[in-house]
Design an enzyme around this catalytic site. Structure first.
Site: not given
Ligand SMILES: Cc1ncc(COP(=O)(O)O)c(C=O)c1O
Length: 374
Positions: A184
């Site tokens: 990210k």
């Molecule tokens: C739009 C969106 N929401 C939620 C997430 C979830 O984040 P994480 O991977 O930190 O759980 C992501 C990332 O992968 C995402 O791109």
């Protein structure tokens, strides 16, 4: 060429990262240590929100926010079908029904014009996604939410560092939720996430839910989860925050350069099947380009062509959430959300990170031209 180059970034911050990690190893407070609090303060200031609550991932943050509002069985939450699974998944995991609303064809974010029709007496929140690094039209979405007395939870997993009308993503609605997944814009060296709000009471509840609904040691007035941010990840993020504003500038510059190079390369092309659509950034927004994503008519051919030329690509996301097997129970088949479906068939993401050189960008664009037109 890397799709996302984290090694170059590490070389730039390694002294600071290593020193920060060593400090944690020496004090040994691995769970909610001083670095977690230091990071929360730093991020709250950066975003312009009163509270920041560090958490275990950008998935858990969505669940914590939904739980904090008491959203569950019999409730509905409006969101975009054109997103990573976590958005709809956490609404369903909380026990509520994800109510999908189609996206704007240019920004790929929730289309505010379609939201009101989807609101029912059971609607308990709107969860817009700031996809690819650009905020949704938050003023329009907040106005609808205010009219109906419901909160807006921004899924800002991809947009940390972006701005909307001069405000930072995560501080453009009642709650902002972001992710520190390593790839990210602000990435940890493992999982992590954070919640942001100006609301004192809500911040307290979210903080409790993050630690098993605990308000003091071994006293649990509510249900919660183990949703804490590791001290080691907070230490890494503190080191990376030193260079983050500079990296955001680089992302904006590199994104703009990509669009310029691609638009120049395809300027003479008149056949829509051999054109490439570059990202649309609304005039009052900046994007941090978590993904630099273009649209092509024949994606399979372009994927193959890029691979043959040694350029990595990815698809974010090929199947909209309403067509995922896990959501078959919603009964929304092909044709339910035409824009999400058509875009899902056409998008392709190119290598993107703050250390992408002009030479590599030129190589990517040359490969794209050959792959699309060849
Ligand atoms: C739009 C969106 N929401 C939620 C997430 C979830 O984040 P994480 O991977 O930190 O759980 C992501 C990332 O992968 C995402 O791109």
């Amino acid at each position: 060429m890397d799709f996302i180059d984290l090694k170059t970034q590490y070389r730039r911050v390694q002294d600071s990262v290593n020193a920060r990690i060593r400090t944690v190893l020496e004090h040994g407070q691995y769970i909610l240590g001083a670095e977690t609090v230091e990071l929360e303060n730093k991020l709250a200031e950066y975003v312009g929100a009163k509270h920041c609550i560090g958490a275990s991932s950008g998935t858990d943050t969505l669940l914590i926010a939904l739980m904090a509002y008491g959203i569950g069985q019999g409730d509905e939450v409006i969101t975009s079908p054109f997103t990573f699974i976590a958005t709809g998944e956490m609404i369903a995991l909380a026990g509520a029904k994800p109510v999908y609303v189609d996206i704007d064809a240019r920004t790929y974010n929730l289309d505010p014009k379609l939201i009101e029709k989807a609101i029912t007496p059971r609607t308990k929140a709107i969860m817009p996604v700031s996809l690819y690094g650009q905020c949704a039209d938050m003023d329009a979405i907040n106005a609808i939410a205010r009219k109906h007395g419901i909160p807006v939870i921004e899924d800002a997993a991809q947009s940390f560092g972006a701005t909307y009308k001069g405000k930072r993503s995560c501080a453009v609605s009642e709650v902002g939720s972001t992710s520190f997944f390593p790839s990210k814009p602000l990435g940890a060296y493992g999982d992590g996430g954070a919640l942001f709000t100006d609301d004192d009471a809500l911040a307290k509840v979210m903080r409790e839910i993050r630690v098993h609904g605990q308000d003091r040691r071994y006293h649990h007035p509510r249900l919660g989860i183990n949703g804490r941010l590791d001290t080691l990840q907070a230490a890494v993020l503190l080191a990376k925050m030193e260079i983050f504003p500079d990296e955001v500038e680089a992302r904006i510059r590199i994104g703009a350069r990509y669009s310029q190079l691609i638009n120049e390369a395809f300027a003479k092309e008149t056949d829509p099947a051999r054109k490439v659509v570059t990202p649309y950034i609304a005039p009052d927004c900046t994007s941090v380009y978590a993904q630099y994503t273009v649209e092509v008519a024949d994606r399979a051919k372009v994927e193959q062509g890029m691979k043959a030329r040694g350029v990595p690509t990815a698809v974010h996301y090929p199947v909209p959430l309403h067509l995922q097997p896990v959501f078959a129970n919603l009964g929304q088949g092909v044709g339910s959300f035409p824009i999400s479906e058509s875009v899902g068939n056409r998008v392709i993401s190119l290598p993107m990170h703050p250390y992408l050189t002009e030479a590599h960008q030129a190589q990517v664009v040359a490969a794209l031209k050959e792959s699309v037109q060849g």
